[in-house]
Design a protein around this motif. Structure first.
Motif, mmCIF file in Angstrom:
data_model
loop_
_atom_site.group_PDB
_atom_site.id
_atom_site.type_symbol
_atom_site.label_atom_id
_atom_site.label_comp_id
_atom_site.label_asym_id
_atom_site.label_seq_id
_atom_site.Cartn_x
_atom_site.Cartn_y
_atom_site.Cartn_z
ATOM 1 N N LEU A 144 0.843 -1.206 0.000
ATOM 2 C CA LEU A 144 0.000 0.000 0.000
ATOM 3 C C LEU A 144 0.874 1.251 0.000
ATOM 4 C CD1 LEU A 144 -2.796 1.306 0.211
ATOM 5 C CD2 LEU A 144 -2.656 1.043 2.696
ATOM 6 N N GLY A 145 1.927 1.210 0.803
ATOM 7 C CA GLY A 145 2.854 2.339 0.850
ATOM 8 C C GLY A 145 3.467 2.607 -0.521
ATOM 9 N N GLU A 146 3.854 1.535 -1.218
ATOM 10 C CA GLU A 146 4.454 1.689 -2.556
ATOM 11 C C GLU A 146 3.467 2.337 -3.528
ATOM 12 O OE1 GLU A 146 5.595 -2.217 -3.731
ATOM 13 O OE2 GLU A 146 7.102 -2.426 -2.140
ATOM 14 N N VAL A 147 2.203 1.878 -3.454
ATOM 15 C CA VAL A 147 1.175 2.402 -4.370
ATOM 16 C C VAL A 147 0.936 3.896 -4.106
ATOM 17 C CG1 VAL A 147 -1.309 2.298 -4.876
ATOM 18 C CG2 VAL A 147 0.042 0.190 -4.760
ATOM 19 N N VAL A 148 0.889 4.261 -2.842
ATOM 20 C CA VAL A 148 0.636 5.664 -2.495
ATOM 21 C C VAL A 148 1.819 6.538 -2.929
ATOM 22 C CG1 VAL A 148 0.338 7.265 -0.565
ATOM 23 C CG2 VAL A 148 -0.956 5.117 -0.612
ATOM 24 N N VAL A 149 3.020 6.071 -2.677
ATOM 25 C CA VAL A 149 4.211 6.832 -3.087
ATOM 26 C C VAL A 149 4.222 7.008 -4.606
ATOM 27 C CG1 VAL A 149 6.733 6.725 -3.261
ATOM 28 C CG2 VAL A 149 5.614 6.208 -1.090
ATOM 29 N N ALA A 150 3.883 5.941 -5.322
ATOM 30 C CA ALA A 150 3.862 6.022 -6.796
ATOM 31 C C ALA A 150 2.833 7.052 -7.256
ATOM 32 C CB ALA A 150 3.547 4.646 -7.382
ATOM 33 N N ALA A 151 1.686 7.097 -6.563
ATOM 34 C CA ALA A 151 0.641 8.066 -6.944
ATOM 35 C C ALA A 151 1.132 9.492 -6.722
ATOM 36 C CB ALA A 151 -0.632 7.793 -6.131
ATOM 37 N N VAL A 152 1.793 9.716 -5.616
ATOM 38 C CA VAL A 152 2.305 11.065 -5.316
ATOM 39 C C VAL A 152 3.348 11.459 -6.366
ATOM 40 C CG1 VAL A 152 3.556 12.493 -3.641
ATOM 41 C CG2 VAL A 152 1.840 10.843 -2.843
ATOM 42 N N ARG A 153 4.254 10.548 -6.668
ATOM 43 C CA ARG A 153 5.288 10.856 -7.679
ATOM 44 C C ARG A 153 4.642 11.138 -9.046
ATOM 45 N NH1 ARG A 153 10.082 10.358 -5.404
ATOM 46 N NH2 ARG A 153 10.571 8.632 -3.985
ATOM 47 N N ALA A 154 3.617 10.372 -9.371
ATOM 48 C CA ALA A 154 2.962 10.548 -10.682
ATOM 49 C C ALA A 154 2.309 11.926 -10.795
ATOM 50 C CB ALA A 154 1.918 9.450 -10.890
ATOM 51 N N THR A 155 1.758 12.421 -9.681
ATOM 52 C CA THR A 155 1.159 13.768 -9.746
ATOM 53 C C THR A 155 2.236 14.806 -10.025
ATOM 54 O OG1 THR A 155 1.359 14.081 -7.347
ATOM 55 C CG2 THR A 155 -0.746 13.211 -8.168
ATOM 56 N N GLY A 156 3.386 14.635 -9.400
ATOM 57 C CA GLY A 156 4.494 15.572 -9.634
ATOM 58 C C GLY A 156 4.951 15.520 -11.074
ATOM 59 N N HIS A 157 5.019 14.300 -11.617
ATOM 60 C CA HIS A 157 5.420 14.148 -13.026
ATOM 61 C C HIS A 157 4.392 14.825 -13.941
ATOM 62 C CE1 HIS A 157 7.082 12.216 -16.597
ATOM 63 N NE2 HIS A 157 5.821 11.922 -16.927
ATOM 64 N N ALA A 158 3.108 14.610 -13.613
ATOM 65 C CA ALA A 158 2.040 15.199 -14.446
ATOM 66 C C ALA A 158 2.161 16.716 -14.470
ATOM 67 C CB ALA A 158 0.679 14.780 -13.894
ATOM 68 N N LEU A 159 2.422 17.328 -13.328
ATOM 69 C CA LEU A 159 2.511 18.790 -13.242
ATOM 70 C C LEU A 159 3.794 19.306 -13.872
ATOM 71 C CD1 LEU A 159 1.229 19.161 -9.569
ATOM 72 C CD2 LEU A 159 0.017 19.931 -11.632
ATOM 73 N N GLY A 160 4.903 18.633 -13.562
ATOM 74 C CA GLY A 160 6.208 19.107 -14.041
ATOM 75 C C GLY A 160 6.378 18.923 -15.529
ATOM 76 N N GLU A 161 5.822 17.833 -16.070
ATOM 77 C CA GLU A 161 6.021 17.519 -17.495
ATOM 78 C C GLU A 161 4.775 17.783 -18.321
ATOM 79 O OE1 GLU A 161 9.012 16.670 -18.521
ATOM 80 O OE2 GLU A 161 9.751 16.723 -16.454
ATOM 81 N N ALA A 162 3.763 18.377 -17.691
ATOM 82 C CA ALA A 162 2.486 18.624 -18.380
ATOM 83 C C ALA A 162 1.936 17.337 -18.994
ATOM 84 C CB ALA A 162 2.658 19.715 -19.439
ATOM 85 N N ASP A 163 1.975 16.289 -18.214
ATOM 86 C CA ASP A 163 1.605 14.963 -18.711
ATOM 87 C C ASP A 163 0.219 14.590 -18.169
ATOM 88 O OD1 ASP A 163 1.327 12.314 -19.351
ATOM 89 O OD2 ASP A 163 3.322 11.708 -18.672
ATOM 90 N N GLU A 164 -0.803 14.847 -18.964
ATOM 91 C CA GLU A 164 -2.174 14.574 -18.500
ATOM 92 C C GLU A 164 -2.423 13.079 -18.343
ATOM 93 O OE1 GLU A 164 -5.628 16.640 -19.817
ATOM 94 O OE2 GLU A 164 -4.463 18.284 -20.674
ATOM 95 N N ALA A 165 -1.747 12.285 -19.163
ATOM 96 C CA ALA A 165 -1.928 10.831 -19.073
ATOM 97 C C ALA A 165 -1.496 10.324 -17.700
ATOM 98 C CB ALA A 165 -1.127 10.129 -20.174
ATOM 99 N N ALA A 166 -0.413 10.916 -17.194
ATOM 100 C CA ALA A 166 0.064 10.508 -15.862
ATOM 101 C C ALA A 166 -0.988 10.844 -14.802
ATOM 102 C CB ALA A 166 1.386 11.204 -15.537
ATOM 103 N N ALA A 167 -1.607 11.993 -14.970
ATOM 104 C CA ALA A 167 -2.658 12.388 -14.022
ATOM 105 C C ALA A 167 -3.845 11.429 -14.124
ATOM 106 C CB ALA A 167 -3.106 13.819 -14.298
ATOM 107 N N ARG A 168 -4.238 11.082 -15.364
ATOM 108 C CA ARG A 168 -5.349 10.135 -15.534
ATOM 109 C C ARG A 168 -5.020 8.789 -14.894
ATOM 110 N NH1 ARG A 168 -5.777 12.250 -20.667
ATOM 111 N NH2 ARG A 168 -4.605 10.510 -21.569
ATOM 112 N N GLY A 169 -3.765 8.393 -15.015
ATOM 113 C CA GLY A 169 -3.345 7.110 -14.434
ATOM 114 C C GLY A 169 -3.575 7.073 -12.922
#
Lengths: 236, 275
Positions: free
Chosen positions: A24-49
Motif C-alpha cells: 500500500l505504501g508503494e502504491v501511495v508513493v507512486a501516486a504522489v510521484r505521478a502527480t508531480g510528473h504530471a505537473l512538471g512535465e504537463a503529462d495529463e496521461a500521468a494524471a489520468r493514471g
C-alpha cells in the motif's frame, strides 16, 4: 518454526498484513510521484493514471482494514503483533488521506496543464511532490523494517516541505499581483501546494506509527496508558 | 483420604487446629526471593524472585508445566503436603517468612486459595461459608450469620441464595459454586487470595462475574492469579509475571508486558511463536 497449524496460519496472516502495508505504501508513493510528473512535465496521461488507479488502491486499503479487523476479532494479537495490527490500522488511514489528496491533485492537474503557468511554479510543485514522496517512502520503509531511528529521521524533512510550500505560495501571490489573468489558475495551484503540504503532515503520522510499532510508544506515551487524567476530565 | 477431606485440607486447617483469626486490615505484600523448588531430584523452580504488591492483582502466566502453579502453592505452603517436595529461598508476607515465621494454620487464614474447579463442601450454602470461622473459633450465631451474609454479598451471591441458605452448595450452578468457594475463603478474612485458573471451568458470564470480583477484592486483598487466558490477565491484573521452564522470565505492569515485553521468550509466548 511453529508447527501448530492454527498458529502457523495466524503468523502467516500477520506476515501478509505486513506485506500488504508495504505494498500500500508503494502504491501511495507512486501516486504522489505521478502527480508531480504530471505537473512538471504537463503529462495529463500521468494524471489520468492516478485517477484510474484509485480502484486498485481502494482494494488494498480495504484489504489492510479487513486484515486488521479480522486479526483483532479472531486472534486477539499481543505484544509486537498487537503493535503491528493497531499501527497498521491507523497508518492505513493516513496513507488513505495521502492517496485521496494525490487523486484530488490529479483531478486538478488538467485545469493547470496548458494554462499560462510559469514553469518555475510547476517545477517547484514537482519538486515538492518529490519531497513528500520521499517522506512517505521513508516512513513506510521505517515501518516495514521496524526502524525507529529511520522513522525519527522523517520529521525534519517536513521543514523542507513547509519551506517549499511557502515559496510556491509566495510565487502565486506575486503572479496574482502582476497578472490578473493568473487568477484563473491561482486557486488550483494553491490547493495543489496545500495538498502536498498536508501530505507531509500525514507522512509524519506514518513515521509516528513506525516508531510505535517498533517501541510501543506513540509520541512518547506507552500503549494502554490513560490519555486523560482526572484533571483533564473534570476540566471538561 | 476422600474428596471432601482433600478439599478441607487444601482450604482449611486440619481438624483440631485452632488459631486466632485477626480480620485483615488489607492485603499483604508477598515477596519471593531466590526460590528454588525440587520434587525429589527434579528441580521445578529456578531462582524465582518476585514482588507481588499489596492490594493489587498479579497474574502468573506461562505454558503448562512452567512452574506457575507450583510457585503459587509455595505461598500458602501447599507443597508441604507433597512427599519429597522442598524449596530454598524465602517467601514473605509483609516481611514474615511463611515457612519459618508464620504458623501453618494461621498462614491458611491469611492466605486463601481458590481452585480451578469449584469445590463446595457437601454441606448447606450457609455451612460452606461458616465452615472456616467455626473451625477457627467459636463465633456467636449472630456473628456467624453476619459473616455469612457479608461474604455472600461480597461475591454477589446473597440475593441469589438468601432464601436457600439451607440447600446444598452442590446444587448451585458452576459459576455460583465458584463464587460460593470464594465467599468461603473470604469468611476467615484472608489478606492474600491465591487463584489457580479460577474461571477455566466456567462459562463466559460466570467468568465475567468472577473477574469483576477479582478486581473488587483487590481493594483490600492481594490477589495472585494463575491463568492460561491471556485476555483475562490483561483484563484483571495490575502486574503480570511470565514463567517458562521453571524460571521467571519477565515481570512488569500488565499493559507494559503485553504491549512491549522486553524478553524475546515473552514476546514469542505472547505471539504464539513458541516451537
Amino acid at each position: 518454526m511453529v508447527k501448530n497449524k492454527t498458529r502457523a496460519a495466524y503468523i502467516q496472516q500477520i506476515e501478509e498484513l505486513d506485506g500488504l502495508v508495504s505494498r500500500l505504501g508503494e502504491v501511495v508513493v507512486a501516486a504522489v510521484r505521478a502527480t508531480g510528473h504530471a505537473l512538471g512535465e504537463a503529462d495529463e496521461a500521468a494524471a489520468r493514471g492516478v485517477v484510474e488507479g484509485r480502484g486498485s488502491a481502494d482494494r488494498l486499503h480495504r484489504s489492510v482494514e479487513d486484515s486488521c479487523m479480522g486479526l483483532m476479532l479472531l486472534q486477539q494479537p499481543l505484544a509486537g503483533d498487537l503493535r503491528l495490527v493497531t499501527a497498521s490500522f491507523r497508518m492505513e488511514s493516513d496513507l488513505a488521506r495521502i492517496e485521496e489528496m494525490a487523486v484530488d491533485i490529479a483531478q486538478l492537474a488538467p485545469d493547470v496543464i496548458g494554462k499560462r503557468v510559469p514553469p518555475t511554479i510547476t517545477g517547484d510543485l514537482a519538486m515538492l511532490s518529490a519531497q513528500v514522496a520521499t517522506m512517505v517512502e521513508s516512513a513506510v520503509d521505517a515501518f516495514s523494517r521496524s526502524d525507529a531511528d529511520a522513522a525519527t529521521a522523517v520529521f525534519p524533512l517536513d521543514n523542507g516541505v513547509d519551506a517549499s510550500f511557502g515559496k510556491i505560495r509566495a510565487m502565486i501571490v506575486d503572479n496574482l499581483r502582476s497578472d490578473d489573468s493568473f487568477a484563473d489558475v491561482a486557486a488550483e495551484l494553491l490547493m495543489i501546494a496545500k495538498y502536498y503540504e498536508r501530505m507531509g503532515d500525514h507522512a509524519q503520522q506514518v513515521a509516528d506509527w513506525a516508531i510505535f510499532r517498533t517501541t510501543g510508544l506513540y509520541r512518547g506515551r506507552p500503549m494502554g496508558e490513560d490519555s486523560l487524567d482526572q484533571a483533564d476530565w473534570s476540566a471538561r | 483420604m476422600d474428596e471432601m477431606d482433600d478439599n478441607l485440607t487444601e482450604s482449611a486447617p486440619a481438624a483440631g487446629a485452632r488459631a486466632t483469626v485477626t480480620p485483615a486490615a488489607g492485603g499483604a505484600e508477598v515477596v519471593a526471593r531466590d526460590v528454588d523448588l525440587f520434587y525429589g531430584d527434579h528441580q521445578a523452580l529456578f531462582d524465582v524472585s518476585l514482588d507481588m504488591p499489596a492490594n493489587k492483582v498479579t497474574a502468573l502466566i506461562g505454558p503448562s508445566g512452567c512452574g506457575k502453579s507450583t510457585f503459587l502453592r509455595c505461598i500458602n505452603r501447599m507443597n508441604d503436603r507433597i512427599a519429597g517436595c522442598r524449596h530454598t529461598g524465602s517467601i514473605t508476607l509483609d516481611g514474615q517468612d511463611v515457612d519459618t515465621q508464620i504458623d501453618e494454620y494461621l498462614l491458611r487464614t491469611r492466605v486463601g486459595m481458590v481452585f480451578q474447579r469449584p469445590n463446595p463442601f457437601p454441606l448447606s450454602i450457609f455451612d460452606n461459608v461458616a465452615y472456616g470461622p467455626r473451625r477457627h473459633g467459636k463465633p456467636s450465631r449472630e456473628a456467624l450469620r453476619q459473616t455469612v451474609q457479608r461474604c455472600l454479598e461480597r461475591v454477589g451471591l446473597w440475593d441469589e441464595v438468601k432464601d436457600d441458605l439451607k440447600k446444598s452448595g452442590l446444587g448451585l450452578s458452576g459459576g455460583q459454586q465458584q463464587r460460593l468457594c470464594i465467599a468461603r475463603t473470604l469468611a476467615v478474612d484472608p489478606q492474600v487470595l491465591l487463584m489457580d485458573e479460577p474461571t477455566s471451568a466456567l462459562d463466559p458470564i460466570s467468568t465475567s462475574l468472577v473477574e469483576d470480583l477479582m478486581s473488587d477484592l483487590a481493594s483490600d486483598h492481594t490477589v495472585i492469579v494463575v491463568t492460561h487466558n491471556m485476555q483475562q490477565a490483561t483484563r484483571v491484573s495490575d502486574y503480570t509475571a511470565f514463567f517458562y521452564m521453571g524460571k521467571l522470565v519477565e515481570t512488569a505492569p500488565t499493559t507494559e508486558l503485553f504491549s512491549r515485553p522486553k524478553e524475546k521468550q515473552t514476546e514469542d509466548y505472547l505471539t504464539g511463536r513458541f516451537s
